[in-house]
Each structure stands twice: as structure tokens, then as C-alpha cells.
Design a protein around this motif. Structure first.
Motif, PDB file in Angstrom:
ATOM      1  N   VAL A 345      -7.670  -3.630  -7.505  1.00 32.65           N
ATOM      2  CA  VAL A 345      -9.035  -3.359  -7.964  1.00 32.65           C
ATOM      3  C   VAL A 345     -10.041  -4.071  -7.071  1.00 32.65           C
ATOM      4  N   ASN A 346      -9.800  -5.349  -6.797  1.00 32.04           N
ATOM      5  CA  ASN A 346     -10.729  -6.140  -5.988  1.00 32.04           C
ATOM      6  C   ASN A 346     -10.893  -5.551  -4.592  1.00 32.04           C
ATOM      7  N   ALA A 347      -9.825  -4.974  -4.066  1.00 26.45           N
ATOM      8  CA  ALA A 347      -9.871  -4.406  -2.717  1.00 26.45           C
ATOM      9  C   ALA A 347     -10.462  -2.999  -2.700  1.00 26.45           C
ATOM     10  N   GLY A 348     -10.718  -2.425  -3.876  1.00 22.04           N
ATOM     11  CA  GLY A 348     -11.200  -1.044  -3.929  1.00 22.04           C
ATOM     12  C   GLY A 348     -10.134  -0.054  -3.507  1.00 22.04           C
ATOM     13  N   ALA A 349      -8.873  -0.388  -3.853  1.00 21.68           N
ATOM     14  CA  ALA A 349      -7.746   0.388  -3.336  1.00 21.68           C
ATOM     15  C   ALA A 349      -7.075   1.280  -4.371  1.00 21.68           C
ATOM     16  N   VAL A 350      -7.498   1.236  -5.625  1.00 24.87           N
ATOM     17  CA  VAL A 350      -6.778   1.960  -6.677  1.00 24.87           C
ATOM     18  C   VAL A 350      -6.731   3.461  -6.388  1.00 24.87           C
ATOM     19  N   ASP A 351      -7.893   4.052  -6.106  1.00 23.76           N
ATOM     20  CA  ASP A 351      -7.930   5.497  -5.831  1.00 23.76           C
ATOM     21  C   ASP A 351      -7.097   5.842  -4.600  1.00 23.76           C
ATOM     22  N   LEU A 352      -7.150   4.987  -3.589  1.00 21.15           N
ATOM     23  CA  LEU A 352      -6.435   5.244  -2.343  1.00 21.15           C
ATOM     24  C   LEU A 352      -4.927   5.159  -2.544  1.00 21.15           C
ATOM     25  N   ILE A 353      -4.503   4.173  -3.326  1.00 26.60           N
ATOM     26  CA  ILE A 353      -3.074   4.040  -3.614  1.00 26.60           C
ATOM     27  C   ILE A 353      -2.588   5.255  -4.397  1.00 26.60           C
ATOM     28  N   GLU A 354      -3.363   5.653  -5.420  1.00 28.14           N
ATOM     29  CA  GLU A 354      -2.969   6.803  -6.234  1.00 28.14           C
ATOM     30  C   GLU A 354      -2.876   8.070  -5.377  1.00 28.14           C
TER      31      GLU A 354
END
Length: 500
Positions: A345-354
Motif C-alpha cells: 500500500v505504501n509503495a502504491g503497488a497494490v493495483d500493479l501487483i493485482e
């Protein structure tokens, strides 16, 4: 006030308590403008998407965009707001070149949504509740381009150009109540709030909320008061901050600047300020008007908006999975700890990982690349992770090449570097740079035999049962093959050759 005059952040927080107010403007993704049928498509020639209504010509009458109202209600519901049974538009009067009507059609004392809240999670997992004062509908202004100066601002420019394509595009302005109690975490709270709000807006599908394109921008209001005092200090308003990092920096800078002025016995001027991305400072804009200066009065050409309770409940029932609920689901699906999920979440990576998982990558590999190599690159280049020139599909392809044994992790990092530098798709980078893993058994066997011959002492230790010593021979083979061998296969061959 220059940067050398600032009080340190720690010293400022030892004396003063910061109070924030955040005003976020979101451009809605409607096909037409808020009060006319002109297109909202980006990239059109200047002043090609205008009509008598959005130019404010005499006799032109506005009509409310129904999709804009629906989007406003969805946002209000997602922010836990009450939805007005009856509200109306008002004219906000001011004279500025980018406002062709010399007033902005907005909402004043009767917003469509009010009295809500948004819970945001900070980096250590703490949840901070930000209370929402209101969310109201309005229209955007045109765009001024100042030509001939060194800074792109009106001061020093030889002339200005005006493009009214943006004038009349639907906006939702979301205004918080005063945010108190954040203390030294105020900059982090501001960033987390805007980040969570952006996720929510995107989840609703009412806007792409791309801050770098001006689809979402934040005005940061900040004041300081001596610790223990209840009365708020005088606030400044830093306008149109357009990235999460800049929101955090603007709050921090204004805390240090206010503290310096107050420590010297000075008075804070209630004004708008401009944020400078290059050095993280703010400079004075203009003295801030009060509400009465805008001479608000009800818009006579528009009827009130009165959404039925049935419609509101229908929209509530149709709301999509909201960000916090979605994150909890994904965390369970991916098998992550609270700490690991918070890092994503902190890295702004959730959407990218999904999205990378959706392209076929295993969850652990998708998370590994976005939170490892790519996060490091984003930090070094001071960009948002999503702004890097690499797609989830490309990351998934790199992961697949590793799984197929065509790359090892070291080579995969070089492939990612090539993609980031615009050298093509992962497979093209592998070919251009000659990065494929050496899979020729004959070549590997030769390299292993040479390593054993060059290191007889190490070989003897391995024969004597000290298998861990094989690492030295693996390293020698990897060096000889420029890191392009499969380390696991190399170790197998070494042990086979030494009869272990």
C-alpha cells in the motif's frame, strides 16, 4: 521567507500544533461538460470544444449533467456522507481571465453531500479518521498559458493565451473538516488521505483521478497554534498540488515556514501560495478571499437538484467494492502479513501487483518485482511507481522467463532495466543484450571442470563433506559465464563431478 529561514520540523512541532484542511478537486469522467453538451475529450485544439453556454454568452441557458449528479452522489455515499434531499447551485462571482462567465457555477451553503468521513491507514498500520465537511458539484475553469517569461507564471510574461476547452468540465470538490490531532504525522496523514481518496474515486469509476494530468488536485490549508491553545491560527492555502509526494512536502514546508514567522513575532498572512516541485518550497500568490468576497447568490437559471431516496439507495446498493475492503480480500488471497500488505500500500503497488497476477505471474513474484527492483527505481528517480515506463504485462513476462529457466534473477534485473530504458519488450531486451541463461550442458560442464581445476583446495573440502564450500566454485562458474548460468544447475554439476 527562504529555506534558510525555516524552523526545523522537530522544533516547530515542539511548540506548535498543526491544523490542516484539505480541499480536493476531482474532474469527473463524463463525456460532456457539466452544464452543456460540449465534449470533455483531452487533446483537442484550443477553444474547439466550446459553445455559447460554457463561454457565458448572453441568452445561453445551462442544463445539469445527470451523470455528473449521479457521480457526486456515489462519491458522497462512498465517503459516508449524508445526501441532500434538496440542494441547488450558486454563482461564485470573481473576475479572472480563465473564467469566461466571470462567475463559477458551484454550490455554496447547500452541497449535495455533507457530514462524512474517510478512514485512512498510515505506514505503521494506524488508522486515522478524516472527517468530511462536504462534497459539492461545480465546473472547472479554463486554462491560462503565460508566454515570454522565465517561470511560466504571469509575472514577467509578455502575453497570455487562454483555452476554454476545460471551462465547464464537471468537478467535485471534497472539503475536509479541520484535521486536528495529527501532530508530527500531519504530512503523512495528508498524503495518506489523498492517496486513499484517489483509490476510492478510481474504484467508483467516476474519474481516472490522474494527478499528473490535473484530473485530481489538492489545495492544502494549514495553520499552527501554540500547543494547548484551542483557537486556530491563521491559515495559508497552497493551491493545486498535483502529486502525493508534493502534498506531503507542502504540509511539511508550511509547518516549518509558519513556525519561523511566528517565532520571530511575525503574523501569518491569509493567502494562497504556489508549490514548487523542484525544491519543495511555496511562494506567495494572492491575499485569500473570504466567502463573502465572492458574493454568492442562488443560480437563477438552474432548478434545484432533489435526488429521490429510492435513487440514492439504488446507487448505494450498486457501489463497487471499496478500497479498504478490496485490500483485505487481496491480502487474504495473496497470503500476505499485515506488514507486507502495508508495504504494498505504501509503495502504491497494490493495483500493479493485482494486474501483474492477472497477466499470469505468481503473487509472490509479482510482489517481489514491484516492491523490490521497481520500487527502488521509482525512489531513485522520485516518481510514482505507476509512472514507471513498464507495464504489469511486461513484469509478468519477466517472471515467466525466470520460471522457464531462461533468466535468473540477476539477468531479470537487467531485462527490467532495458525495458525501463525503452529498449523494447522483455524478449527483445534478452535478445539485444544477449542475456539468456547458458543452458548448453557442454558449456556448463566445461566451465565447472575449469573451476574445479583452478581451485583444488576447495574441491578437496567438498569431497571431504563440506558441501557449503561449493559456493566458491559456483561463484567462479557464474563469473566465467557473466552471470548467465543457472546457479542451481551449476551446483548440481559440481557435486556430480566431485562424487558428492
Amino acid at each position: 521567507m527562504s529555506t534558510v529561514d525555516l524552523v526545523s520540523f522537530d522544533d516547530a512541532l515542539a511548540t506548535y500544533d498543526p491544523v490542516m484542511g484539505l480541499e480536493v478537486h476531482v474532474e469527473l469522467g463524463t463525456r460532456t461538460k457539466m452544464f452543456c453538451g460540449c465534449s470533455t475529450e483531452l487533446g483537442a485544439a484550443p477553444n474547439s470544444q466550446v459553445c455559447p453556454t460554457c463561454l457565458g454568452l448572453p441568452g445561453a441557458l445551462p442544463v445539469v449533467n445527470a451523470t455528473g449528479v449521479e457521480s457526486a452522489i456515489k462519491i458522497g455515499l462512498a465517503l459516508n456522507c449524508e445526501i441532500a434531499e434538496w440542494c441547488r447551485f450558486a454563482r461564485k462571482n470573481y473576475f479572472y481571465p480563465d473564467m469566461p462567465k466571470n462567475f463559477q457555477t458551484s454550490q455554496y451553503d447547500e452541497p449535495i453531500a455533507f457530514n462524512g468521513y474517510l478512514d485512512v491507514q498510515l505506514e505503521d498500520g494506524e488508522v486515522f479518521r478524516v472527517e468530511i465537511e462536504r462534497a459539492h458539484m461545480e465546473e472547472d475553469t479554463g486554462k491560462s498559458t503565460h508566454v515570454g517569461g522565465a517561470t511560466g507564471r504571469i509575472h514577467g510574461a509578455s502575453h497570455s493565451l487562454l483555452d476554454y476547452n476545460r471551462a465547464g468540465i464537471p468537478l467535485i470538490e471534497i472539503v475536509t473538516k479541520p484535521i486536528e490531532g495529527a501532530g508530527r504525522r500531519a504530512p503523512e496523514v495528508a498524503r495518506a488521505y489523498v492517496a486513499e481518496l484517489r483509490e476510492l474515486i478510481r474504484a467508483l469509476g467516476v474519474s481516472e483521478a490522474r494527478m499528473e494530468q490535473g484530473q485530481m488536485r489538492c489545495d492544502v490549508n494549514l495553520s499552527l497554534r501554540p500547543i494547548g491553545r484551542e483557537k486556530f491560527g491563521t491559515r495559508s492555502e497552497t493551491k493545486n498540488v498535483n502529486s502525493l509526494r508534493s502534498v506531503e512536502r507542502a504540509v511539511r514546508y508550511e509547518i516549518e515556514r509558519h513556525a519561523a514567522v511566528l517565532d520571530e513575532g511575525g503574523t501569518i498572512v491569509q493567502e494562497t501560495r504556489h508549490f514548487h516541485e523542484d525544491d519543495g518550497t511555496t511562494t506567495s500568490g494572492r491575499v485569500k478571499e473570504e466567502a463573502e468576497d465572492y458574493r454568492y447568490f442562488p443560480e437563477p437559471d438552474l432548478v434545484p437538484v432533489a435526488p429521490s431516496r429510492e435513487w440514492v439507495e439504488e446507487l448505494r446498493a450498486g457501489l463497487p467494492e471499496l478500497p479498504r475492503v478490496r485490500r483485505a480480500r487481496l491480502q487474504a488471497e495473496w497470503g500476505l502479513s499485515d506488514k507486507d500488505m502495508q508495504a504494498a500500500v505504501n509503495a502504491g503497488a497494490v493495483d500493479l501487483i493485482e494486474a501483474t497476477i492477472a497477466e499470469g505471474a505468481p503473487a509472490d513474484q509479482a510482489r517481489k518485482w514491484w516492491l523490490g527492483e521497481l520500487s527502488r527505481t521509482a525512489n531513485e528517480t522520485q516518481r510514482e511507481l505507476a509512472a514507471l515506463p513498464i507495464t504489469p504485462a511486461q513484469v509478468a513476462r519477466v517472471s515467466a522467463l525466470v520460471k522457464e529457466g531462461k533468466l535468473n534473477d540477476k539477468l531479470a534485473r537487467q531485462v527490467i532495466d532495458g525495458v525501463l530504458k525503452g529498449e523494447g519488450e522483455p524478449d527483445e531486451v534478452v535478445e539485444k543484450r544477449g542475456l539468456a541463461v547458458v543452458s548448453d550442458e557442454g558449456a556448463l560442464t566445461t566451465a565447472v571442470e575449469e573451476a574445479i581445476a583452478a581451485n583444488p583446495g576447495v574441491a578437496e573440502k567438498i569431497r571431504g563433506g563440506k558441501v557449503a564450500a561449493a559456493g566458491a566454485l559456483v561463484g567462479a562458474v557464474m563469473k566465467a559465464t557473466r552471470g548467465q548460468a543457472d546457479a542451481a544447475r551449476v551446483k548440481e554439476l559440481i557435486l556430480e563431478k566431485l562424487g558428492v
